[in-house]
Design a protein around this motif. Structure first.
Motif, PDB file in Angstrom:
ATOM      1  N   LEU A 170       0.839  -1.201   0.000  1.00 26.09           N
ATOM      2  CA  LEU A 170       0.000   0.000   0.000  1.00 26.09           C
ATOM      3  C   LEU A 170       0.875   1.253   0.000  1.00 26.09           C
ATOM      4  N   GLU A 171       1.929   1.234   0.808  1.00 24.81           N
ATOM      5  CA  GLU A 171       2.826   2.392   0.845  1.00 24.81           C
ATOM      6  C   GLU A 171       3.485   2.605  -0.509  1.00 24.81           C
ATOM      7  N   GLU A 172       3.944   1.529  -1.125  1.00 28.03           N
ATOM      8  CA  GLU A 172       4.623   1.641  -2.418  1.00 28.03           C
ATOM      9  C   GLU A 172       3.684   2.197  -3.481  1.00 28.03           C
ATOM     10  N   ARG A 173       2.409   1.863  -3.377  1.00 27.85           N
ATOM     11  CA  ARG A 173       1.426   2.330  -4.359  1.00 27.85           C
ATOM     12  C   ARG A 173       0.760   3.632  -3.946  1.00 27.85           C
ATOM     13  N   ARG A 174       1.178   4.172  -2.816  1.00 24.68           N
ATOM     14  CA  ARG A 174       0.629   5.423  -2.276  1.00 24.68           C
ATOM     15  C   ARG A 174      -0.894   5.326  -2.093  1.00 24.68           C
ATOM     16  N   ILE A 175      -1.317   4.156  -1.642  1.00 25.57           N
ATOM     17  CA  ILE A 175      -2.727   3.965  -1.297  1.00 25.57           C
ATOM     18  C   ILE A 175      -2.858   4.270   0.189  1.00 25.57           C
ATOM     19  N   PRO A 176      -3.783   5.137   0.571  1.00 31.00           N
ATOM     20  CA  PRO A 176      -3.926   5.446   2.003  1.00 31.00           C
ATOM     21  C   PRO A 176      -4.256   4.190   2.795  1.00 31.00           C
TER      22      PRO A 176
END
Ligand SMILES: [Zn+2]
Length: 59
Positions: free
Chosen positions: A46-52
């Motif tokens: 999620l962090e790598e994809r910038r998903i909250p």
């Protein structure tokens, strides 16, 4: 944490789920149920994809 049994019965994790499927499952799971936390591997994705990252639901 309460288990949302109805949600789990209608949303089984697919066998051999790939990362995209696991991300989608855990995002929805975090909204609907608080029985377990998002695993570290999914949090990292999620962090790598910038998903909250969803707040863990308190119930
Ligand atoms: Zn759950």
């Amino acid at each position: 944490m309460a288990l949302n049994r109805a949600w789990h019965e209608s949303h089984p994790m697919p066998p051999n789920a790939n990362l995209d499927q696991r991300i989608a499952w855990h995002l929805e799971h975090a909204r609907e149920c608080g029985c377990r936390a998002i695993p570290a591997s999914v949090l990292k994705a999620l962090e790598e994809r910038r998903i909250p990252i969803p707040e863990r639901r308190v119930s």
